[in-house]
Scaffold this motif. Structure first.
Motif, PDB file in Angstrom:
ATOM      1  N   ARG A   4     -66.901  54.070 -50.851  1.00  0.00           N
ATOM      2  CA  ARG A   4     -65.994  53.449 -51.817  1.00  0.00           C
ATOM      3  C   ARG A   4     -64.575  53.446 -51.262  1.00  0.00           C
ATOM      4  O   ARG A   4     -64.180  54.362 -50.541  1.00  0.00           O
ATOM      5  CB  ARG A   4     -66.021  54.206 -53.146  1.00  0.00           C
ATOM      6  CG  ARG A   4     -67.335  54.140 -53.891  1.00  0.00           C
ATOM      7  CD  ARG A   4     -67.252  54.960 -55.162  1.00  0.00           C
ATOM      8  NE  ARG A   4     -68.501  54.992 -55.889  1.00  0.00           N
ATOM      9  CZ  ARG A   4     -68.866  54.093 -56.802  1.00  0.00           C
ATOM     10  NH1 ARG A   4     -68.052  53.099 -57.092  1.00  0.00           N
ATOM     11  NH2 ARG A   4     -70.011  54.209 -57.432  1.00  0.00           N
ATOM     12  N   SER A   5     -63.817  52.452 -51.670  1.00  0.00           N
ATOM     13  CA  SER A   5     -62.407  52.411 -51.299  1.00  0.00           C
ATOM     14  C   SER A   5     -61.641  53.418 -52.127  1.00  0.00           C
ATOM     15  O   SER A   5     -62.111  53.896 -53.172  1.00  0.00           O
ATOM     16  CB  SER A   5     -61.844  51.012 -51.544  1.00  0.00           C
ATOM     17  OG  SER A   5     -61.813  50.738 -52.939  1.00  0.00           O
ATOM     18  N   ALA A  34     -60.207  55.858 -57.336  1.00  0.00           N
ATOM     19  CA  ALA A  34     -59.144  56.116 -58.320  1.00  0.00           C
ATOM     20  C   ALA A  34     -59.524  55.568 -59.693  1.00  0.00           C
ATOM     21  O   ALA A  34     -59.319  56.230 -60.718  1.00  0.00           O
ATOM     22  CB  ALA A  34     -57.835  55.503 -57.834  1.00  0.00           C
ATOM     23  N   ARG A  35     -60.109  54.365 -59.722  1.00  0.00           N
ATOM     24  CA  ARG A  35     -60.505  53.763 -61.001  1.00  0.00           C
ATOM     25  C   ARG A  35     -61.610  54.575 -61.668  1.00  0.00           C
ATOM     26  O   ARG A  35     -61.570  54.815 -62.879  1.00  0.00           O
ATOM     27  CB  ARG A  35     -60.945  52.317 -60.792  1.00  0.00           C
ATOM     28  CG  ARG A  35     -59.789  51.371 -60.468  1.00  0.00           C
ATOM     29  CD  ARG A  35     -60.223  49.924 -60.526  1.00  0.00           C
ATOM     30  NE  ARG A  35     -61.190  49.597 -59.478  1.00  0.00           N
ATOM     31  CZ  ARG A  35     -60.852  49.216 -58.245  1.00  0.00           C
ATOM     32  NH1 ARG A  35     -59.568  49.135 -57.911  1.00  0.00           N
ATOM     33  NH2 ARG A  35     -61.783  48.920 -57.358  1.00  0.00           N
ATOM     34  N   ARG A  36     -62.610  54.993 -60.877  1.00  0.00           N
ATOM     35  CA  ARG A  36     -63.717  55.763 -61.441  1.00  0.00           C
ATOM     36  C   ARG A  36     -63.262  57.126 -61.951  1.00  0.00           C
ATOM     37  O   ARG A  36     -63.783  57.629 -62.944  1.00  0.00           O
ATOM     38  CB  ARG A  36     -64.804  55.963 -60.378  1.00  0.00           C
ATOM     39  CG  ARG A  36     -65.709  54.776 -60.161  1.00  0.00           C
ATOM     40  CD  ARG A  36     -66.629  54.524 -61.351  1.00  0.00           C
ATOM     41  NE  ARG A  36     -67.371  55.715 -61.717  1.00  0.00           N
ATOM     42  CZ  ARG A  36     -68.503  56.122 -61.146  1.00  0.00           C
ATOM     43  NH1 ARG A  36     -69.022  55.405 -60.148  1.00  0.00           N
ATOM     44  NH2 ARG A  36     -69.119  57.206 -61.563  1.00  0.00           N
ATOM     45  N   CYS A  37     -62.297  57.711 -61.270  1.00  0.00           N
ATOM     46  CA  CYS A  37     -61.827  59.056 -61.643  1.00  0.00           C
ATOM     47  C   CYS A  37     -60.661  59.026 -62.619  1.00  0.00           C
ATOM     48  O   CYS A  37     -60.226  60.090 -63.088  1.00  0.00           O
ATOM     49  CB  CYS A  37     -61.410  59.828 -60.396  1.00  0.00           C
ATOM     50  SG  CYS A  37     -62.748  60.126 -59.220  1.00  0.00           S
ATOM     51  N   ALA A  38     -60.131  57.826 -62.891  1.00  0.00           N
ATOM     52  CA  ALA A  38     -58.953  57.691 -63.758  1.00  0.00           C
ATOM     53  C   ALA A  38     -57.789  58.517 -63.233  1.00  0.00           C
ATOM     54  O   ALA A  38     -57.115  59.248 -63.978  1.00  0.00           O
ATOM     55  CB  ALA A  38     -59.296  58.080 -65.195  1.00  0.00           C
ATOM     56  N   PRO A  80     -54.311  58.473 -60.312  1.00  0.00           N
ATOM     57  CA  PRO A  80     -53.457  57.616 -59.485  1.00  0.00           C
ATOM     58  C   PRO A  80     -54.019  57.527 -58.063  1.00  0.00           C
ATOM     59  O   PRO A  80     -54.555  58.507 -57.529  1.00  0.00           O
ATOM     60  CB  PRO A  80     -52.105  58.346 -59.501  1.00  0.00           C
ATOM     61  CG  PRO A  80     -52.145  59.225 -60.695  1.00  0.00           C
ATOM     62  CD  PRO A  80     -53.569  59.631 -60.863  1.00  0.00           C
ATOM     63  N   ARG A  81     -53.870  56.361 -57.448  1.00  0.00           N
ATOM     64  CA  ARG A  81     -54.388  56.176 -56.094  1.00  0.00           C
ATOM     65  C   ARG A  81     -53.736  57.148 -55.115  1.00  0.00           C
ATOM     66  O   ARG A  81     -54.391  57.660 -54.199  1.00  0.00           O
ATOM     67  CB  ARG A  81     -54.145  54.739 -55.630  1.00  0.00           C
ATOM     68  CG  ARG A  81     -54.829  54.392 -54.305  1.00  0.00           C
ATOM     69  CD  ARG A  81     -54.495  52.962 -53.901  1.00  0.00           C
ATOM     70  NE  ARG A  81     -55.211  52.565 -52.703  1.00  0.00           N
ATOM     71  CZ  ARG A  81     -54.884  52.900 -51.453  1.00  0.00           C
ATOM     72  NH1 ARG A  81     -53.839  53.709 -51.254  1.00  0.00           N
ATOM     73  NH2 ARG A  81     -55.588  52.489 -50.418  1.00  0.00           N
ATOM     74  N   GLY A  95     -59.076  52.819 -53.888  1.00  0.00           N
ATOM     75  CA  GLY A  95     -58.805  52.201 -55.185  1.00  0.00           C
ATOM     76  C   GLY A  95     -59.983  52.320 -56.131  1.00  0.00           C
ATOM     77  O   GLY A  95     -59.816  52.604 -57.322  1.00  0.00           O
ATOM     78  N   ALA A  96     -61.192  52.106 -55.608  1.00  0.00           N
ATOM     79  CA  ALA A  96     -62.387  52.215 -56.445  1.00  0.00           C
ATOM     80  C   ALA A  96     -62.586  53.650 -56.929  1.00  0.00           C
ATOM     81  O   ALA A  96     -62.957  53.885 -58.083  1.00  0.00           O
ATOM     82  CB  ALA A  96     -63.615  51.746 -55.667  1.00  0.00           C
TER      83      ALA A  96
END
Length: 251
Positions: free
Chosen positions: A33-34, A39-43, A45-46, A36-37
């Protein structure tokens, strides 16, 4: 003073919890995973994810590559101590492959810088290869080791093995660049070879199974050099055709 210590402890616990969350995301079976991906899954900040991933990568708990971040070799080594039942589940397929090829078939996994046989089906012919279970052999010299190393990035391989490789035979990789060239071919072709790179008179072809479980093992067909050279294409084909049954047994 006490308040400062408490805050530091809470921050440390928070970092560990976030690192664990990232590792769980990478272990969900959906591949690299990138940032960014993740960060989104974990909620998160990148920038936070990037700092934690960098720290995890330094400990080989994750690996970064062109396709993204995935679990690293240290996680596989930690998992290697668990009794996952993979060998018993694969035993019928290993036996079938040995019967088809007439050669010894070995199931191996990575432990540190070595590959270790965890099960084998010994060929029923007079001239045959037998491995000592539990005895480690250099990753860079074995077909099974090369198949497992090819799952890693070149940078991770270099960190794991270092610049100086063992050379038990003249057929062993001469140095790290030579090994990395072999690993590039393994990634392209899906199989790895040992052409007397570990022991004179012995060759092997290997492929990885169990990757979707996050517990990669290598299956090798091992034969005396004369028989291997004469039947290399047949042995490689038999291994390729056996892999779907092995993966099905692990589901």
């Amino acid at each position: 003073m006490s308040g400062s210590a408490d805050n530091g402890e809470k921050h440390g616990i928070q970092v560990i919890a976030r690192a664990a969350t990232i590792l769980r995301v990478l272990a969900d079976g959906h591949g690299p995973r990138s940032l960014g991906a993740i960060a989104r899954r974990c909620a998160l900040p990148r920038s936070t994810v990037q700092r934690i991933v960098t720290a995890l990568e330094a400990e080989q708990l994750v690996e970064g590559g062109p396709e993204g971040v995935r679990l690293g070799e240290a996680v596989r080594q930690l998992a290697g101590g668990l009794d996952d039942g993979i060998a018993p589940r694969l035993r019928p397929a290993l036996e079938a492959l040995s019967r088809r090829t007439g050669e010894t078939v070995v199931l191996s996994r990575m432990r540190g810088r070595e590959t270790t046989a965890v099960d084998q089906v010994v060929a029923e012919c007079e001239l045959r290869v037998v491995f000592q279970p539990g005895h480690g052999r250099p990753l860079s010299c074995m077909a099974s080791g090369k198949a497992l190393l090819a799952l890693m990035t070149d940078a991770a391989v270099e960190r794991l093995l270092g610049p100086d490789l063992p050379r038990p035979t003249p057929g062993s990789p001469a140095d790290l660049p030579a090994l990395l060239r072999e690993l590039a071919a393994v990634r392209r072709e899906g199989v790895a070879f040992d052409r007397e790179s570990h022991s004179p008179g012995v060759c092997a072809v290997a492929a990885v199974v169990g990757l979707e479980l996050g517990r990669p093992h290598a299956v090798s067909v091992v034969a005396p050099t004369a028989r291997f050279v004469a039947g290399e294409a047949r042995l490689r084909e038999a291994l390729a055709e056996a892999r779907p049954a092995m993966e099905a047994a692990l589901r």
